[in-house]
Enzyme design. Structure first.
Site, PDB file in Angstrom:
ATOM      1  N   ASP A 257       0.419 -57.539 -31.760  1.00  0.00           N
ATOM      2  CA  ASP A 257       0.658 -56.840 -33.012  1.00  0.00           C
ATOM      3  C   ASP A 257       0.603 -57.810 -34.177  1.00  0.00           C
ATOM      4  O   ASP A 257      -0.015 -57.546 -35.210  1.00  0.00           O
ATOM      5  CB  ASP A 257       2.045 -56.181 -32.935  1.00  0.00           C
ATOM      6  CG  ASP A 257       2.222 -55.121 -33.988  1.00  0.00           C
ATOM      7  OD1 ASP A 257       3.368 -54.852 -34.351  1.00  0.00           O
ATOM      8  OD2 ASP A 257       1.216 -54.576 -34.438  1.00  0.00           O
ATOM      9  N   ASP A 349       5.495 -48.465 -32.730  1.00  0.00           N
ATOM     10  CA  ASP A 349       6.734 -49.222 -32.894  1.00  0.00           C
ATOM     11  C   ASP A 349       7.906 -48.462 -32.319  1.00  0.00           C
ATOM     12  O   ASP A 349       8.727 -49.015 -31.578  1.00  0.00           O
ATOM     13  CB  ASP A 349       6.976 -49.511 -34.375  1.00  0.00           C
ATOM     14  CG  ASP A 349       5.852 -50.314 -34.981  1.00  0.00           C
ATOM     15  OD1 ASP A 349       5.522 -50.069 -36.145  1.00  0.00           O
ATOM     16  OD2 ASP A 349       5.308 -51.175 -34.271  1.00  0.00           O
TER      17      ASP A 349
END
Lengths: 430, 257
Positions: A257, A349
């Site tokens: 990420d 997330d």
């Protein structure tokens, strides 16, 4: 159960945190086709008519970054942090409650996802570690490939394909996974329910969900559905990812990420930048947005009027005359621009935070570990939002939170737990 | 019956704290954030003290019960000292952050005062401390069976719940007194807070569980009164507040007299 491609890819491009304070990206609209692009241009002149510090309230325009802006940024910043704490907390609560009550999601199973083909049922530690690392490599490569594929499709404007893909994956989540979930809940509480009833429930749940997520719907209902599908996805991961692989995957995906959002050629960064260039919102099925631009689900006009009046009272005395005439026409853009300042968080997330906390709840009957991970993730999110307020561009939301979460999980499990157990046995209260 | 024990003990342990949270903190985002940050600081202090305790246990003789008990007491003392150190560190951090925010916003008033921060951070410490102490006990109280069958005290759950409530409120009072003492540079007050924390944590562990509650509640009452006075309260304020005649408070809350 071997899951098919279309449902697992939905987390790929969801791991990014975007601020919508950047006026070029309008905040999420439920129907991107309806709002004409010249609307945003027409709203700007109304803002600049306001005088001096009162304009701080409509600070959606870049030009007025002054001291009052900073003060309001702090207050709004805190509000946005809470607007994200609540859904993240809700998602985690749903996952933890399910894990603790429905034993299906913690049962040992030999079935694994096709993305993690190596088994962890080996006797030697080294072999197990090697298998989990290999599983991680395969999983991350699948994610990378799918993300790049999605970005390529987006760049070449194959919108229909992307929408079809997203619709298929949300269909899978909303109908099939929720059906499974409902079945397991009924089994846990020993309720006998007939198929027609279940059919009606699932049909309604799924249909309303599809409409809310992909088309229009009240903001809170849409938020609730996004939280629920993130929770369902997290539960699937908790069930089907082997133990050690899950931890290594969590670590690896936060590194991915970080790279994907911050490096200049990262796929997620390119996605966000292309969306900003074209002045389009990123796909609704991938992002949780805490605020909305238009009147669906907004406060009534009376409240809008009142809020406009309250902020006008803080304006300079001299300009009050000019402002009071134009108050009715400005209360709407004020409300809109205030709503404009919502923060967005990718659904990936939510999913990975919940996977971490869910895994902490699943392994061992210990609540201290779960609490520690929960607090660690919230603090990580707070720090990430602080960085977002400083840097004002899309940031990865996973690295800090997952790092804190992992550190606290392992340290609480190995160090704090024996200490607290001993204290509780002797009734020491620290 | 176990459900009744579970709910009763949960509400006893967390009732006052949750009420405080709902009525004074939940509406202000900034306060909620500082509460969670306070909880995080407490967690980090616990982590460090567990680390030290764990290492000391590994290198010690695991068979000697007396040594293990001694190590545990050492762990408790260390944990208390570390908690107070982290409280001080949090105070320093908040002071710095507040100054930074003040210069940044160029206003005369800070968005949140140091007294509010003291209250909120104390409550954060308290929440985390209480939760870590009692959550596992509560989870066990739901399960089949109960304590006291083999001659142990039957009041284990209940006394744990009352002790937890006392600890949460104590942490809050300690926070208020501590920050106020640091603001006014009164180091004897800081020492008093540390000593009372040590007294509450170390000395009260006896098989009769209930007997340790009385001194704890006495200390709680004393600390409560001290915190009240250091936060600016007085008998006059209290009377005005209770008879709804406090004009400043009423004005601030837009209520008619």
């Amino acid at each position: 159960m071997n899951t098919s491609d279309s449902d697992d890819d939905s987390y790929n491009e969801r791991t990014a945190l975007v601020t919508s304070e950047n006026p070029v990206v309008p905040s999420y609209r439920p129907d991107p086709d309806l709002t004409p692009p010249n609307d945003t241009a027409s709203k700007r002149p109304r803002v600049t008519r306001r005088s001096g510090p009162a304009a701080a309230d409509g600070g959606g325009s870049d030009q007025e970054v002054d001291a009052d802006e900073e003060e309001l940024t702090l207050k709004y910043g805190a509000k946005h942090v809470i607007m994200l704490f609540i859904p993240v907390t809700l998602c985690m609560v749903v996952v933890v409650a399910t894990i603790k009550s429905v034993s299906f999601y913690t049962e040992k199973t030999d079935q694994q996802l096709i993305y993690t083909p190596f088994t962890e049922n080996t006797t030697s530690v080294g072999r197990r570690l090697l298998n989990s690392v290999l599983n991680t490599i395969i999983m991350i490569s699948v994610i990378v490939v799918m993300t790049i594929f999605l970005v390529v499709l987006y760049k070449y404007r194959c919108y229909k394909f992307i929408h079809g893909w997203l619709i298929l994956s949300s269909l899978m989540l909303l109908f099939w996974f929720s059906f499974m979930y409902l079945g397991e809940v009924f089994k846990t509480y020993n309720l006998a329910v007939d198929y027609p009833t279940v059919g009606v429930i699932i049909w309604n749940f799924g249909a309303v969900g599809m409409i809310c997520i992909h088309w229009k719907g009240p903001l809170q209902l849409q938020q609730a559905y996004l939280i629920l599908i993130s929770a369902l996805m997290a539960l699937v991961f908790i069930k089907y990812l082997p133990e050690w692989s899950a931890w290594v995957i969590l670590g690896a995906i936060s590194i991915y990420d970080l790279v994907a959002v911050l490096s200049p050629k990262g796929p997620l960064r390119m996605l966000v930048e292309t969306a900003q260039e074209r002045n389009e919102p990123i796909f609704p099925a991938l992002i949780y947005s805490s605020a909305m631009m238009w009147t669906v689900g907004m406060a009534s006009p009376i409240d809008a009027e009142r809020s406009g009046q309250e902020t006008d009272e803080e304006a300079e005395q001299s300009s009050r005359g000019a402002e009071s005439e134009s108050r009715p026409s400005r209360s709407f853009p004020e409300e809109e621009l205030e709503e404009d300042r919502g923060v967005k968080l990718g659904l990936g997330d939510f999913i990975f935070y919940s996977v971490l906390v869910g895994k902490a709840a699943a392994t061992g009957g210990d609540w201290n570990t779960t609490l520690a991970c929960f607090v660690a993730i919230l603090i990580g999110l707070c720090l990430t939002l602080l960085l977002l307020a400083i840097f004002k561009k899309a940031l990865p939301a996973l690295p800090i939170s997952i790092t804190f979460g992992l550190v606290f999980y392992f340290s609480t499990d190995f160090l704090v737990q024996p200490f607290m157990d001993n204290l509780a046995a002797h009734q020491f209260y620290i | 019956m176990t459900a009744a024990v579970f709910f009763g003990c949960t509400f006893i342990a967390f009732g006052p704290a949750v009420a405080l949270f709902l009525f004074t903190i939940a509406r202000e985002p900034l306060r909620v954030i500082f509460l969670i940050a306070g909880a995080f600081f407490w967690l980090v202090s616990l982590l460090l003290s567990s680390l030290v305790w764990f290492i000391s246990v590994q290198i010690s003789n695991k068979n000697s019960a007396a040594q293990q008990k001694g190590l545990l007491i050492f762990g408790v003392v260390l944990s208390v000292l570390l908690q107070e150190t982290f409280r001080f560190a949090y105070y320093k951090l908040l002071k710095k952050a507040n100054e930074g925010l003040l210069t940044l916003s160029q206003e005369e008033t800070m968005p949140i005062s140091i007294r509010q921060l003291a209250y909120v951070s104390g409550l954060g410490f308290g929440f985390m401390s209480g939760a870590f102490s009692v959550v596992n006990i509560l989870a066990d109280s739901v399960g089949p069976g109960t304590v006291g069958i083999h001659g142990d005290s039957q009041h284990y759950f209940l006394s744990s719940a009352f002790m937890t409530m006392a600890i949460i409120l104590l942490h809050m009072f300690w926070g208020v007194v501590f920050f106020d003492a640091c603001e006014k540079q009164r180091w004897w007050a800081v020492a008093a807070v540390v000593i009372s924390h040590l007294v509450v944590s170390c000395t009260f562990q006896n098989p009769e569980y209930v007997a340790s509650l009385v001194p704890t509640y006495i200390i709680l009452f004393v600390m409560g009164v001290w915190a009240f006075y250091s936060a600016g309260g007085s008998l006059r304020n209290l009377k005005l507040c209770l008879t709804c005649k406090d004009k400043d408070f009423l004005l601030a809350n837009h209520r008619p007299r």
